[in-house]
Design an enzyme around this catalytic site. Structure first.
Site, PDB file in Angstrom:
ATOM      1  CB  VAL A  84      -0.933   0.016   1.228  1.00  0.00           C
ATOM      2  CG1 VAL A  84      -1.725   1.316   1.276  1.00  0.00           C
ATOM      3  CG2 VAL A  84      -1.866  -1.187   1.202  1.00  0.00           C
ATOM      4  NE  ARG A 109      -5.221  14.905  -5.469  1.00  0.00           N
ATOM      5  CZ  ARG A 109      -4.755  14.873  -6.724  1.00  0.00           C
ATOM      6  NH1 ARG A 109      -3.441  15.043  -6.949  1.00  0.00           N
ATOM      7  NH2 ARG A 109      -5.572  14.710  -7.729  1.00  0.00           N
ATOM      8  CG  LEU A 161      -4.855   4.872   3.039  1.00  0.00           C
ATOM      9  CD1 LEU A 161      -4.253   3.652   2.353  1.00  0.00           C
ATOM     10  CD2 LEU A 161      -4.001   5.296   4.219  1.00  0.00           C
ATOM     11  CB  THR A 162     -10.274   7.185   2.549  1.00  0.00           C
ATOM     12  OG1 THR A 162      -9.573   7.792   3.636  1.00  0.00           O
ATOM     13  CG2 THR A 162     -11.697   6.858   2.973  1.00  0.00           C
ATOM     14  CB  SER A 175       4.908   1.526   6.819  1.00  0.00           C
ATOM     15  OG  SER A 175       3.765   2.223   6.338  1.00  0.00           O
ATOM     16  CE1 TYR A 228      -3.153   0.718   5.960  1.00  0.00           C
ATOM     17  CE2 TYR A 228      -1.140   1.085   7.212  1.00  0.00           C
ATOM     18  CZ  TYR A 228      -1.793   0.965   6.000  1.00  0.00           C
ATOM     19  OH  TYR A 228      -1.086   1.097   4.831  1.00  0.00           O
ATOM     20  CG  PHE A 263       2.035 -10.405   4.802  1.00  0.00           C
ATOM     21  CD1 PHE A 263       1.100  -9.477   4.379  1.00  0.00           C
ATOM     22  CD2 PHE A 263       1.970 -10.882   6.099  1.00  0.00           C
ATOM     23  CE1 PHE A 263       0.101  -9.041   5.242  1.00  0.00           C
ATOM     24  CE2 PHE A 263       0.969 -10.462   6.966  1.00  0.00           C
ATOM     25  CZ  PHE A 263       0.027  -9.537   6.536  1.00  0.00           C
TER      26      PHE A 263
END
Length: 417
Positions: free
Chosen positions: A87, A96, A99-100, A123, A128, A417
């Site tokens: 991601v 902007r 991500l959502t 990260s 999250y 992963f």
């Protein structure tokens, strides 16, 4: 005049777009490209059909993917889990809503695929939580000085021979042992074909001055059966006092306690070294009880796997519970509203589990993020309540529920992963 920024869209990735798509991940994570061996492995493991691209017009400016993983949960079941990965958004396109939008599309797709749980390694942990992911496992990083601690080896049940071997050549035998151990501890990943290569990935550019990956096997002296193994690397250094090398331990696996202890005894007695480091151990690893002086471990605890319940009742029914529980949970879930509401969870150790909607009065009030935090049996609902993140509505409901959710062993993610 302020120019209007073009709209960002989320769409499925096409196979021929993998290079520019993955390139955005490189840039989002600092711009340092991975060694060719690592990049090739992640290309092979990428499930293009489960990957999404964030686009500005025809240009890819970010994205995310999903690995179809299998995760061990309390009770020994191994569930299909959506492993969220890769991601990233270009730094020019942050803030902007990209991500959502990506998270919205991902979780809708996970639900449609019938997976009850999604998981990721973060990260930046603060990102999250707002999408319902809770910190479900931790890991301990330890550093030991050779000669300052001894390892107590429990009573042996046979004779073991230690043998250095090629880690790649012996991978099939080691994977058989790994597979037998996965379900013993929640958080374990049952590796699908191809994922075994992650365990021996050893690009020279990523060694940081350490040797190529080494592998020591613990074999039964009579039958040759593999009883355990350890993978490690050594950095040879000298100072004015002489040898000052470091052993970096990647993994130690064994079914029997005495074999596990014997492998650690070996790692703590390698010539020309003074320090042994391991970046990821369970927080209740047997090593903490085997060393002669636990103060010399200098452990540091770090968050690891984040869990998100996508289909709440299916997820709660899929695991077992350590104590009888009959509790009404009032769950808030702003991002996946189908999980919100009151659920009666009923279970007994070794018996059937039920989780159904109910109109009965709530007994515990919590967000889906907190359920994710305790889903694998780590953490404590009592501790979360002390932090104000869980509310006991009916007096006496909290402690029995907390006891039921706990696992005998702390959950642990064996690799990323």
């Amino acid at each position: 005049m302020t120019m209007r920024q073009p709209e960002l869209t989320v769409r499925p990735l096409r196979a021929e777009e993998w290079e520019p798509w993955y390139g955005t991940v490189d840039v989002a994570f600092g711009g340092t490209p991975e060694p060719p061996e690592e990049r090739a492995l992640w290309r092979e493991l990428t499930e293009v059909e489960r990957s999404l691209a964030i686009c500005e017009g025809d240009r890819i400016v970010g994205g995310g993917g999903i690995f179809s993983l299998r995760l061990a949960v309390p009770g020994g079941a191994v569930l299909p889990v959506a492993g969220v990965t890769m991601v990233g958004v270009l730094p020019t396109h942050r803030r902007r809503g990209a991500l959502t939008a990506l998270m919205r599309r991902q979780l809708d797709d996970v639900r449609a695929a019938g997976e009850a749980v999604a998981a990721l390694t973060a990260s930046e942990p603060a990102i999250y939580g707002r999408f319902g992911y809770g910190a479900a496992t931790r890991k301990a990083a330890v550093s030991l000085l050779r000669g300052r601690v001894r390892v107590r080896v429990p009573e042996q049940r046979g004779e073991v021979v230690l043998r250095l071997a090629d880690p790649v050549a012996e991978l099939p035998r080691c994977e058989e042992l790994y597979a037998r151990l996965v379900a013993r501890r929640p958080g374990g990943l049952a590796r699908r074909p191809g994922w075994e290569q992650v365990a021996v990935l050893d690009a020279p550019e990523s060694r940081g001055g350490f040797s190529p990956l080494q592998c020591v096997l613990a074999e039964d002296a009579a039958s040759g059966e593999l009883l355990g193994y350890a993978r490690y690397a050594v950095k040879g250094e000298f100072d004015e006092r002489g040898a000052a090398g470091t052993v970096r331990v990647r993994t130690v696996q064994a079914e029997q306690p005495w074999v596990y202890a014997r492998l650690w005894e070996f790692l703590l007695d390698l010539d020309l070294t003074v320090r042994v480091e391991a970046a990821s151990l369970p927080v209740d690893d047997p090593l903490l009880h085997l060393v002669s002086d636990v103060r010399h471990l200098t452990p540091r605890l770090v968050d690891a796997l984040y869990v998100r319940l996508v289909d709440l009742p299916a997820a709660l029914v899929a695991r077992s519970y350590a104590a009888p529980v009959d509790v009404v949970l009032e769950v808030t879930d702003a991002f996946c509203p189908w999980n919100a509401g009151r659920w009666r969870l009923t279970a007994a150790p070794g018996g059937p589990v039920s989780c159904v909607r109910t109109g009965d009065p709530a007994e515990l009030d919590l967000d889906v993020r907190e359920l994710g935090s305790v889903y694998l049996g780590g953490g404590s609902l009592v501790a979360l309540a002390a932090a104000g993140l869980v509310r006991e509505v009916r007096p006496g409901a909290l402690e029995p529920a907390a006891a039921a959710f706990r696992s005998a062993l702390e959950p642990w993610l064996p690799h990323g992963f």
